[in-house]
Design an enzyme around this catalytic site. Sequence first.
Site, PDB file in Angstrom:
ATOM      1  N   GLY A 161       0.687  -1.198   0.015  1.00  0.00           N
ATOM      2  CA  GLY A 161       0.203   0.054  -0.091  1.00  0.00           C
ATOM      3  C   GLY A 161       0.777   1.279   0.013  1.00  0.00           C
ATOM      4  O   GLY A 161       0.128   2.340  -0.083  1.00  0.00           O
ATOM      5  N   ALA A 162       2.290   1.162   0.121  1.00  0.00           N
ATOM      6  CA  ALA A 162       2.932   2.362   0.105  1.00  0.00           C
ATOM      7  C   ALA A 162       2.722   3.345  -1.026  1.00  0.00           C
ATOM      8  O   ALA A 162       2.675   4.377  -1.021  1.00  0.00           O
ATOM      9  CB  ALA A 162       4.372   2.085   0.332  1.00  0.00           C
ATOM     10  N   GLY A 163       2.568   2.622  -2.308  1.00  0.00           N
ATOM     11  CA  GLY A 163       2.778   3.252  -3.578  1.00  0.00           C
ATOM     12  C   GLY A 163       1.369   4.075  -3.726  1.00  0.00           C
ATOM     13  O   GLY A 163       1.291   5.141  -3.983  1.00  0.00           O
ATOM     14  N   ASP A 164       0.380   3.388  -3.431  1.00  0.00           N
ATOM     15  CA  ASP A 164      -1.144   3.980  -3.131  1.00  0.00           C
ATOM     16  C   ASP A 164      -1.292   4.987  -2.238  1.00  0.00           C
ATOM     17  O   ASP A 164      -1.817   6.094  -2.668  1.00  0.00           O
ATOM     18  CB  ASP A 164      -2.087   2.860  -2.945  1.00  0.00           C
ATOM     19  CG  ASP A 164      -2.243   1.638  -3.999  1.00  0.00           C
ATOM     20  OD1 ASP A 164      -1.907   2.020  -4.978  1.00  0.00           O
ATOM     21  OD2 ASP A 164      -2.891   0.748  -3.715  1.00  0.00           O
TER      22      ASP A 164
END
Length: 93
Positions: free
Chosen positions: A32-35
């Site tokens: 979820g880091a990119g989101d």
Amino acid sequence: MVKHGAGGATSHSDLGSVHRPARQVPVVDTVGAGDAFVAGLLSGLLDGAEVDARLDRAVTTGAFAVATQGDWEGLPTRAELALLDHAPGGAVR
């Protein structure tokens, strides 16, 4: 926009480049880091923030995401965005 993971992120435009280092947090889960990064970037854009402030918000929301288990559970509210600016061990009330 170029994400560099633990190296931060850089925005390139006709006006030049802006770099923001990554926030230093203990990494628990990178899902979820990119989101989270994109959510921070877009929320800054919707708030009318300049490129450097949008990029700072993006690396901050990405840091919140990797510091907790799960892909969205650790995302901050606007009021919580400044929490990473406090010194380690400082009381936050």
